[in-house]
Design a protein around this motif. Structure first.
Motif, PDB file in Angstrom:
ATOM      1  N   HIS A   7       0.861  -1.184   0.000  1.00  0.00           N
ATOM      2  CA  HIS A   7       0.000   0.000   0.000  1.00  0.00           C
ATOM      3  C   HIS A   7       0.896   1.232   0.000  1.00  0.00           C
ATOM      4  O   HIS A   7       1.949   1.226   0.644  1.00  0.00           O
ATOM      5  N   TYR A   8       0.493   2.269  -0.707  1.00  0.00           N
ATOM      6  CA  TYR A   8       1.389   3.410  -0.925  1.00  0.00           C
ATOM      7  C   TYR A   8       1.805   4.088   0.379  1.00  0.00           C
ATOM      8  O   TYR A   8       2.995   4.280   0.622  1.00  0.00           O
ATOM      9  N   LYS A  68       6.781  14.887   0.081  1.00  0.00           N
ATOM     10  CA  LYS A  68       8.004  15.549  -0.352  1.00  0.00           C
ATOM     11  C   LYS A  68       9.093  14.549  -0.745  1.00  0.00           C
ATOM     12  O   LYS A  68      10.069  14.914  -1.411  1.00  0.00           O
ATOM     13  N   TYR A  69       8.920  13.298  -0.337  1.00  0.00           N
ATOM     14  CA  TYR A  69       9.892  12.259  -0.675  1.00  0.00           C
ATOM     15  C   TYR A  69       9.451  11.432  -1.877  1.00  0.00           C
ATOM     16  O   TYR A  69      10.050  10.377  -2.149  1.00  0.00           O
ATOM     17  N   LEU A  70       8.453  11.913  -2.601  1.00  0.00           N
ATOM     18  CA  LEU A  70       7.938  11.169  -3.747  1.00  0.00           C
ATOM     19  C   LEU A  70       9.030  10.767  -4.744  1.00  0.00           C
ATOM     20  O   LEU A  70       9.049   9.620  -5.213  1.00  0.00           O
ATOM     21  N   VAL A  88       1.739 -11.292  -4.564  1.00  0.00           N
ATOM     22  CA  VAL A  88       1.899  -9.893  -4.161  1.00  0.00           C
ATOM     23  C   VAL A  88       0.738  -9.102  -4.746  1.00  0.00           C
ATOM     24  O   VAL A  88       0.476  -9.166  -5.951  1.00  0.00           O
ATOM     25  N   ILE A  89       0.047  -8.355  -3.884  1.00  0.00           N
ATOM     26  CA  ILE A  89      -1.056  -7.495  -4.307  1.00  0.00           C
ATOM     27  C   ILE A  89      -0.646  -6.063  -4.009  1.00  0.00           C
ATOM     28  O   ILE A  89      -0.419  -5.708  -2.842  1.00  0.00           O
ATOM     29  N   SER A  90      -0.510  -5.253  -5.036  1.00  0.00           N
ATOM     30  CA  SER A  90      -0.141  -3.849  -4.830  1.00  0.00           C
ATOM     31  C   SER A  90      -1.372  -2.973  -5.014  1.00  0.00           C
ATOM     32  O   SER A  90      -2.155  -3.155  -5.944  1.00  0.00           O
ATOM     33  N   CYS A  91      -1.550  -2.052  -4.084  1.00  0.00           N
ATOM     34  CA  CYS A  91      -2.660  -1.090  -4.122  1.00  0.00           C
ATOM     35  C   CYS A  91      -2.082   0.254  -4.541  1.00  0.00           C
ATOM     36  O   CYS A  91      -1.353   0.885  -3.772  1.00  0.00           O
ATOM     37  N   GLU A  92      -2.418   0.707  -5.732  1.00  0.00           N
ATOM     38  CA  GLU A  92      -1.738   1.850  -6.351  1.00  0.00           C
ATOM     39  C   GLU A  92      -2.607   3.096  -6.342  1.00  0.00           C
ATOM     40  O   GLU A  92      -3.744   3.086  -6.808  1.00  0.00           O
ATOM     41  N   PRO A  95       3.063   5.571  -5.346  1.00  0.00           N
ATOM     42  CA  PRO A  95       3.930   4.487  -5.822  1.00  0.00           C
ATOM     43  C   PRO A  95       3.797   3.234  -4.957  1.00  0.00           C
ATOM     44  O   PRO A  95       4.051   3.276  -3.753  1.00  0.00           O
ATOM     45  N   ALA A  96       3.372   2.119  -5.561  1.00  0.00           N
ATOM     46  CA  ALA A  96       3.251   0.848  -4.853  1.00  0.00           C
ATOM     47  C   ALA A  96       3.560  -0.332  -5.762  1.00  0.00           C
ATOM     48  O   ALA A  96       4.127  -1.325  -5.320  1.00  0.00           O
ATOM     49  N   LYS A  97       3.204  -0.239  -7.038  1.00  0.00           N
ATOM     50  CA  LYS A  97       3.313  -1.390  -7.935  1.00  0.00           C
ATOM     51  C   LYS A  97       4.740  -1.664  -8.379  1.00  0.00           C
ATOM     52  O   LYS A  97       5.004  -2.701  -8.987  1.00  0.00           O
ATOM     53  N   GLY A  98       5.699  -0.772  -8.094  1.00  0.00           N
ATOM     54  CA  GLY A  98       7.044  -0.898  -8.636  1.00  0.00           C
ATOM     55  C   GLY A  98       7.957  -1.830  -7.881  1.00  0.00           C
ATOM     56  O   GLY A  98       9.154  -1.854  -8.134  1.00  0.00           O
ATOM     57  N   ILE A  99       7.417  -2.630  -6.960  1.00  0.00           N
ATOM     58  CA  ILE A  99       8.234  -3.591  -6.236  1.00  0.00           C
ATOM     59  C   ILE A  99       8.752  -4.668  -7.198  1.00  0.00           C
ATOM     60  O   ILE A  99       8.209  -4.846  -8.285  1.00  0.00           O
ATOM     61  N   ILE A 100       9.803  -5.362  -6.768  1.00  0.00           N
ATOM     62  CA  ILE A 100      10.406  -6.425  -7.577  1.00  0.00           C
ATOM     63  C   ILE A 100      10.097  -7.762  -6.917  1.00  0.00           C
ATOM     64  O   ILE A 100      10.402  -7.959  -5.730  1.00  0.00           O
ATOM     65  N   THR A 101       9.462  -8.654  -7.670  1.00  0.00           N
ATOM     66  CA  THR A 101       9.070  -9.949  -7.133  1.00  0.00           C
ATOM     67  C   THR A 101       9.936 -11.056  -7.732  1.00  0.00           C
ATOM     68  O   THR A 101      10.685 -10.831  -8.682  1.00  0.00           O
ATOM     69  N   ARG A 102       9.782 -12.253  -7.175  1.00  0.00           N
ATOM     70  CA  ARG A 102      10.411 -13.423  -7.784  1.00  0.00           C
ATOM     71  C   ARG A 102       9.812 -13.680  -9.159  1.00  0.00           C
ATOM     72  O   ARG A 102       8.639 -13.371  -9.395  1.00  0.00           O
ATOM     73  N   PRO A 103      10.563 -14.287 -10.078  1.00  0.00           N
ATOM     74  CA  PRO A 103       9.998 -14.578 -11.399  1.00  0.00           C
ATOM     75  C   PRO A 103       8.785 -15.492 -11.349  1.00  0.00           C
ATOM     76  O   PRO A 103       7.882 -15.384 -12.175  1.00  0.00           O
TER      77      PRO A 103
END
Length: 386
Positions: A7-8, A68-70, A88-92, A95-103
């Motif tokens: 979550h952002y 300010k830290y965007l 992984v469920i990202s709530c956008e 910025p939230a969806k830009g995480i790096i997951t396992r393949p």
């Protein structure tokens, strides 16, 4: 299966956090990741969860001044280690969806909105910001837009909270999104025995929601308007308001329910991504007068649960009020209750579960890149035919 929900930021309880509560109910063992958290501002349900923060939370005054830290948030997201998680469920909305997951992990994004302050409302946000932000935004916004669009490719499936948001996802990210409307706890609201003469405007008093349009229109006509909310526009709105306008900065939940059920109609001037307040008011048996753009077009049914107007100016709203008062005798509260039920939480949970199951099934059925290459490599290694 280990589940992570991104979550952002978690610094207040609004629509996005209500959606997060339902996701937590669906995945009670999920870990939550976010940039900053203020547990004192969260519901007991969220405050009790395991919440991990990015290194943004360790920067000075991050809980209060996280916006300010965007420019640093993409790097902070990519520094989160999610290698232990299968889903992984990202709530956008930030910025939230830009995480790096396992393949081999599945990543599903639920998009409340692409970041409006770098895309379609960039110029408005810059115009209304302080001098420092006005100078800095042109420096970091182009790179942030590029990252935002590129990181959209990291999601296996994107869900949008409205067709309006899905169109913006297509425009800004180049991805198709399926629509899953957010859950509204309609069972918490009910009609009142008596309805008053006050119209209602409710929400944050910030420029893009255009509360000044409502205040100007009701001041000019002398109709009664109850404005519920607080924000940076409050002093200006009070200065321009006539005697028929009253302001309440905060209401507890029971008082807010009573305001919904007792109003003549909700005035909804914002062009929202979806907008839960119109659904809550319809669940209270009352109609909505809404600006005819954005998510309101997907919840309000014209001439049954409310009316739309298309000139978002005081004159345009005044015309809508005249039409509304002619139409009001034909309004049936049961139509509003029935429409609100379409957005009950059970429908949201069923739709989310269906999409996640489909994403998991598709991911399991898809061969890994090296598996897809194996037959071709084997053929290359065969001896030549003579």
């Amino acid at each position: 299966m280990r589940v992570a929900i991104i979550h952002y930021w978690l610094v207040q309880m609004r629509g996005g956090e209500r959606v997060l509560e339902h996701l937590c109910d669906m995945y009670p063992d999920a870990d939550i990741f976010t940039h900053v958290v203020n547990r004192a501002k969260l519901s007991p349900k969220l405050a009790a969860r395991r919440i991990h923060t990015s290194w943004i939370s360790r920067l000075p005054f991050a809980t209060r001044h996280y916006q300010k830290y965007l420019p640093l948030m993409p790097a902070a997201l990519e520094a989160l280690d999610l290698s232990a998680y299968d889903l992984v469920i990202s709530c956008e909305a930030g910025p939230a969806k830009g995480i790096i997951t396992r393949p081999d992990a599945v990543h599903v994004t639920y998009c409340h909105s692409p970041m409006r302050y770098i895309w379609d409302q960039y110029h408005q946000y810059r115009r209304e910001s302080g001098m420092g932000a006005r100078l800095m935004m042109p420096l970091f916004a182009p790179a942030l837009r590029q990252w935002d669009m590129a990181s959209a490719a990291r999601s296996d499936r994107i869900l949008a909270n409205s067709a309006y948001v899905a169109a913006r996802v297509r425009k800004f990210w180049g991805r198709e999104a399926q629509v899953v409307h957010p859950p509204v706890d309609t069972a918490l609201f009910a009609p009142a025995d008596e309805v008053g003469e006050d119209y209602l405007w409710a929400g944050q008093l910030i420029p893009y929601k255009l509360p000044d349009v409502a205040v100007a229109a009701f001041t000019a006509s002398g109709r009664r308007l109850h404005v519920v909310g607080t924000g940076p526009m409050l002093p200006r709105l009070k200065a321009m308001a006539g005697p028929s306008i009253r302001f309440t900065e905060r209401l507890d939940f029971n008082a807010l329910r009573a305001a919904y059920a007792g109003c003549k109609a909700l005035i909804f001037t914002a062009e929202e991504d979806f907008g839960m307040i119109p659904v809550e008011v319809m669940a209270s048996g009352r109609p909505v007068i809404a600006y005819g753009r954005g998510g309101a077009l997907e919840s309000v049914i014209e001439d049954r649960t409310g009316l739309f107007y298309h000139d978002n100016s005081p004159d345009g709203l005044l015309d809508a009020l005249d039409r509304f008062e002619d139409w009001l005798p034909d309004f049936d509260p049961s139509d509003a209750l029935s429409r609100a039920a379409d957005f009950a939480p059970a429908r949201f949970r069923a739709a989310i579960a269906s999409h996640i199951d489909a994403a998991l099934t598709r991911h399991e059925a898809k061969p890994a890149p090296w598996q897809a290459l194996a037959p071709a490599m084997a053929l290359q290694n065969q001896p030549a035919l003579t």
